[in-house]
Design a protein around this motif. Structure first.
Motif, PDB file in Angstrom:
ATOM      1  N   TRP A 132       0.849  -1.189   0.000  1.00  0.00           N
ATOM      2  CA  TRP A 132       0.000   0.000   0.000  1.00  0.00           C
ATOM      3  C   TRP A 132       0.882   1.235   0.000  1.00  0.00           C
ATOM      4  O   TRP A 132       2.046   1.194   0.392  1.00  0.00           O
ATOM      5  CB  TRP A 132      -0.899   0.013   1.224  1.00  0.00           C
ATOM      6  N   SER A 133       0.306   2.358  -0.417  1.00  0.00           N
ATOM      7  CA  SER A 133       1.050   3.611  -0.479  1.00  0.00           C
ATOM      8  C   SER A 133       0.318   4.682   0.327  1.00  0.00           C
ATOM      9  O   SER A 133      -0.744   4.436   0.885  1.00  0.00           O
ATOM     10  CB  SER A 133       1.166   4.053  -1.942  1.00  0.00           C
ATOM     11  N   GLU A 134       0.885   5.886   0.333  1.00  0.00           N
ATOM     12  CA  GLU A 134       0.218   6.992   1.024  1.00  0.00           C
ATOM     13  C   GLU A 134      -1.150   7.270   0.412  1.00  0.00           C
ATOM     14  O   GLU A 134      -2.077   7.665   1.103  1.00  0.00           O
ATOM     15  CB  GLU A 134       1.081   8.249   0.967  1.00  0.00           C
ATOM     16  N   SER A 135      -1.274   7.038  -0.898  1.00  0.00           N
ATOM     17  CA  SER A 135      -2.523   7.372  -1.581  1.00  0.00           C
ATOM     18  C   SER A 135      -3.470   6.186  -1.779  1.00  0.00           C
ATOM     19  O   SER A 135      -4.593   6.355  -2.242  1.00  0.00           O
ATOM     20  CB  SER A 135      -2.216   7.998  -2.945  1.00  0.00           C
ATOM     21  N   TYR A 136      -3.014   4.991  -1.409  1.00  0.00           N
ATOM     22  CA  TYR A 136      -3.880   3.807  -1.558  1.00  0.00           C
ATOM     23  C   TYR A 136      -3.703   2.885  -0.365  1.00  0.00           C
ATOM     24  O   TYR A 136      -2.564   2.583   0.004  1.00  0.00           O
ATOM     25  CB  TYR A 136      -3.547   3.023  -2.835  1.00  0.00           C
ATOM     26  N   PRO A 137      -4.802   2.372   0.172  1.00  0.00           N
ATOM     27  CA  PRO A 137      -6.168   2.791  -0.121  1.00  0.00           C
ATOM     28  C   PRO A 137      -6.469   4.162   0.478  1.00  0.00           C
ATOM     29  O   PRO A 137      -5.885   4.558   1.478  1.00  0.00           O
ATOM     30  CB  PRO A 137      -7.036   1.714   0.508  1.00  0.00           C
ATOM     31  N   ALA A 138      -7.406   4.856  -0.163  1.00  0.00           N
ATOM     32  CA  ALA A 138      -7.838   6.178   0.277  1.00  0.00           C
ATOM     33  C   ALA A 138      -9.264   6.088   0.818  1.00  0.00           C
ATOM     34  O   ALA A 138      -9.954   5.084   0.601  1.00  0.00           O
ATOM     35  CB  ALA A 138      -7.784   7.156  -0.899  1.00  0.00           C
ATOM     36  N   VAL A 139      -9.687   7.135   1.491  1.00  0.00           N
ATOM     37  CA  VAL A 139     -11.060   7.178   2.002  1.00  0.00           C
ATOM     38  C   VAL A 139     -12.045   6.947   0.859  1.00  0.00           C
ATOM     39  O   VAL A 139     -13.043   6.239   1.027  1.00  0.00           O
ATOM     40  CB  VAL A 139     -11.347   8.515   2.728  1.00  0.00           C
ATOM     41  N   ALA A 140     -11.744   7.500  -0.309  1.00  0.00           N
ATOM     42  CA  ALA A 140     -12.636   7.329  -1.472  1.00  0.00           C
ATOM     43  C   ALA A 140     -12.795   5.858  -1.845  1.00  0.00           C
ATOM     44  O   ALA A 140     -13.869   5.438  -2.276  1.00  0.00           O
ATOM     45  CB  ALA A 140     -12.120   8.129  -2.658  1.00  0.00           C
ATOM     46  N   ASP A 141     -11.728   5.053  -1.673  1.00  0.00           N
ATOM     47  CA  ASP A 141     -11.823   3.616  -1.955  1.00  0.00           C
ATOM     48  C   ASP A 141     -12.795   2.951  -0.987  1.00  0.00           C
ATOM     49  O   ASP A 141     -13.603   2.104  -1.389  1.00  0.00           O
ATOM     50  CB  ASP A 141     -10.444   2.945  -1.849  1.00  0.00           C
ATOM     51  N   ILE A 142     -12.721   3.326   0.273  1.00  0.00           N
ATOM     52  CA  ILE A 142     -13.599   2.751   1.292  1.00  0.00           C
ATOM     53  C   ILE A 142     -15.047   3.188   1.024  1.00  0.00           C
ATOM     54  O   ILE A 142     -15.974   2.368   1.086  1.00  0.00           O
ATOM     55  CB  ILE A 142     -13.159   3.179   2.714  1.00  0.00           C
ATOM     56  N   GLU A 143     -15.228   4.469   0.727  1.00  0.00           N
ATOM     57  CA  GLU A 143     -16.574   4.966   0.412  1.00  0.00           C
ATOM     58  C   GLU A 143     -17.157   4.231  -0.792  1.00  0.00           C
ATOM     59  O   GLU A 143     -18.334   3.853  -0.787  1.00  0.00           O
ATOM     60  CB  GLU A 143     -16.528   6.471   0.141  1.00  0.00           C
ATOM     61  N   ARG A 144     -16.336   4.020  -1.815  1.00  0.00           N
ATOM     62  CA  ARG A 144     -16.783   3.297  -3.017  1.00  0.00           C
ATOM     63  C   ARG A 144     -17.127   1.847  -2.680  1.00  0.00           C
ATOM     64  O   ARG A 144     -18.133   1.314  -3.153  1.00  0.00           O
ATOM     65  CB  ARG A 144     -15.695   3.382  -4.087  1.00  0.00           C
ATOM     66  N   ASP A 145     -16.297   1.207  -1.850  1.00  0.00           N
ATOM     67  CA  ASP A 145     -16.593  -0.165  -1.411  1.00  0.00           C
ATOM     68  C   ASP A 145     -17.966  -0.243  -0.762  1.00  0.00           C
ATOM     69  O   ASP A 145     -18.772  -1.122  -1.072  1.00  0.00           O
ATOM     70  CB  ASP A 145     -15.557  -0.661  -0.391  1.00  0.00           C
ATOM     71  N   ILE A 146     -18.221   0.669   0.158  1.00  0.00           N
ATOM     72  CA  ILE A 146     -19.474   0.650   0.906  1.00  0.00           C
ATOM     73  C   ILE A 146     -20.655   0.946  -0.016  1.00  0.00           C
ATOM     74  O   ILE A 146     -21.682   0.259   0.036  1.00  0.00           O
ATOM     75  CB  ILE A 146     -19.401   1.612   2.108  1.00  0.00           C
ATOM     76  N   ALA A 147     -20.509   1.930  -0.888  1.00  0.00           N
ATOM     77  CA  ALA A 147     -21.591   2.273  -1.822  1.00  0.00           C
ATOM     78  C   ALA A 147     -21.899   1.110  -2.765  1.00  0.00           C
ATOM     79  O   ALA A 147     -23.047   0.918  -3.170  1.00  0.00           O
ATOM     80  CB  ALA A 147     -21.212   3.519  -2.617  1.00  0.00           C
ATOM     81  N   SER A 148     -20.878   0.306  -3.093  1.00  0.00           N
ATOM     82  CA  SER A 148     -21.047  -0.831  -4.005  1.00  0.00           C
ATOM     83  C   SER A 148     -21.509  -2.099  -3.288  1.00  0.00           C
ATOM     84  O   SER A 148     -21.758  -3.112  -3.935  1.00  0.00           O
ATOM     85  CB  SER A 148     -19.725  -1.122  -4.719  1.00  0.00           C
ATOM     86  N   GLY A 149     -21.559  -2.060  -1.951  1.00  0.00           N
ATOM     87  CA  GLY A 149     -21.935  -3.240  -1.184  1.00  0.00           C
ATOM     88  C   GLY A 149     -20.787  -4.208  -0.972  1.00  0.00           C
ATOM     89  O   GLY A 149     -20.992  -5.354  -0.571  1.00  0.00           O
ATOM     90  N   TYR A 150     -19.551  -3.764  -1.205  1.00  0.00           N
ATOM     91  CA  TYR A 150     -18.369  -4.615  -1.046  1.00  0.00           C
ATOM     92  C   TYR A 150     -17.767  -4.554   0.356  1.00  0.00           C
ATOM     93  O   TYR A 150     -17.044  -5.456   0.763  1.00  0.00           O
ATOM     94  CB  TYR A 150     -17.259  -4.215  -2.020  1.00  0.00           C
ATOM     95  N   GLY A 151     -17.983  -3.472   1.074  1.00  0.00           N
ATOM     96  CA  GLY A 151     -17.344  -3.285   2.369  1.00  0.00           C
ATOM     97  C   GLY A 151     -17.951  -4.164   3.442  1.00  0.00           C
ATOM     98  O   GLY A 151     -19.174  -4.170   3.629  1.00  0.00           O
ATOM     99  N   TYR A 152     -17.102  -4.914   4.138  1.00  0.00           N
ATOM    100  CA  TYR A 152     -17.531  -5.754   5.261  1.00  0.00           C
ATOM    101  C   TYR A 152     -16.627  -5.497   6.448  1.00  0.00           C
ATOM    102  O   TYR A 152     -15.450  -5.144   6.286  1.00  0.00           O
ATOM    103  CB  TYR A 152     -17.456  -7.244   4.893  1.00  0.00           C
ATOM    104  N   VAL A 153     -17.184  -5.674   7.641  1.00  0.00           N
ATOM    105  CA  VAL A 153     -16.427  -5.488   8.868  1.00  0.00           C
ATOM    106  C   VAL A 153     -16.645  -6.662   9.810  1.00  0.00           C
ATOM    107  O   VAL A 153     -17.637  -7.383   9.701  1.00  0.00           O
ATOM    108  CB  VAL A 153     -16.813  -4.176   9.593  1.00  0.00           C
ATOM    109  N   LEU A 154     -15.712  -6.812  10.722  1.00  0.00           N
ATOM    110  CA  LEU A 154     -15.895  -7.668  11.888  1.00  0.00           C
ATOM    111  C   LEU A 154     -16.063  -6.731  13.064  1.00  0.00           C
ATOM    112  O   LEU A 154     -15.255  -5.825  13.262  1.00  0.00           O
ATOM    113  CB  LEU A 154     -14.682  -8.563  12.128  1.00  0.00           C
ATOM    114  N   ASP A 155     -17.110  -6.946  13.829  1.00  0.00           N
ATOM    115  CA  ASP A 155     -17.420  -6.130  14.990  1.00  0.00           C
ATOM    116  C   ASP A 155     -17.375  -7.050  16.208  1.00  0.00           C
ATOM    117  O   ASP A 155     -18.064  -8.072  16.245  1.00  0.00           O
ATOM    118  CB  ASP A 155     -18.814  -5.531  14.811  1.00  0.00           C
TER     119      ASP A 155
END
Length: 168
Positions: free
Chosen positions: A33-56
């Motif tokens: 990973w780099s300073e620019s990846y992943p970015a907040v925009a990647d996480i937002e896109r994941d969530i908007a696409s239904g790809y983002g998952y978490v363990l709580d």
């Protein structure tokens, strides 16, 4: 622990976890990973696409990953051979909170993805990682993934693995 789809309210905690992972990679001289990846925009896109998952763990989010059932274009150009030509799930951007590292959280996340894939009738699980990401390489070995070759991204080559899943 609860494995669930991420929601927008999780983004600040996810971003903290991603930055912890970036800091660890930087300290260890790793280059996945780099300073620019992943970015907040990647996480937002994941969530908007239904790809983002978490363990709580009941106290909050302790792991994040993008769980994708739509394929990975780079995998079409594998330098090697996949185990099967069937629909698959892939995990990207897996990160675990510092305070729970080395407690099996990443394995729990990956095992939860396997269960989700089986529930959806998907019998292949593909992943990739950098050559120096020894943590993920150990997890892939522990979970029974098979090395299949290399995939090329703009950021470089990655080792690619696949695990065939028994149907649910």
């Amino acid at each position: 622990m609860i494995f669930r789809i991420a929601v927008e309210a999780d983004i600040p905690r996810i971003w903290t976890i991603i930055n912890q992972a970036k800091a660890q990679m930087y300290r260890e001289g790793k280059h996945q990973w780099s300073e620019s990846y992943p970015a907040v925009a990647d996480i937002e896109r994941d969530i908007a696409s239904g790809y983002g998952y978490v363990l709580d763990n009941g106290d909050g989010v302790v792991a994040y990953g993008a769980v994708v059932f739509d394929g990975e274009p780079a995998y079409d150009r594998l330098d090697g051979r996949w185990l099967a030509d069937v629909p698959y799930v892939v995990v990207h951007r897996l990160a675990v909170a510092d305070e729970v590292k080395r407690r099996g959280v990443a394995v729990w996340f990956m095992s939860s993805v396997e269960a989700l894939a089986r529930d959806r009738g998907v019998t292949s699980f593909r992943v990739d990682t950098n050559y120096d990401n020894f943590y993920m390489l150990r997890i892939f070995d522990k979970l029974g993934f098979t090395y299949c070759g290399e995939v090329c991204y703009d950021s470089g080559l990655r080792r690619a693995y696949e695990k065939l899943l028994a149907p649910a």
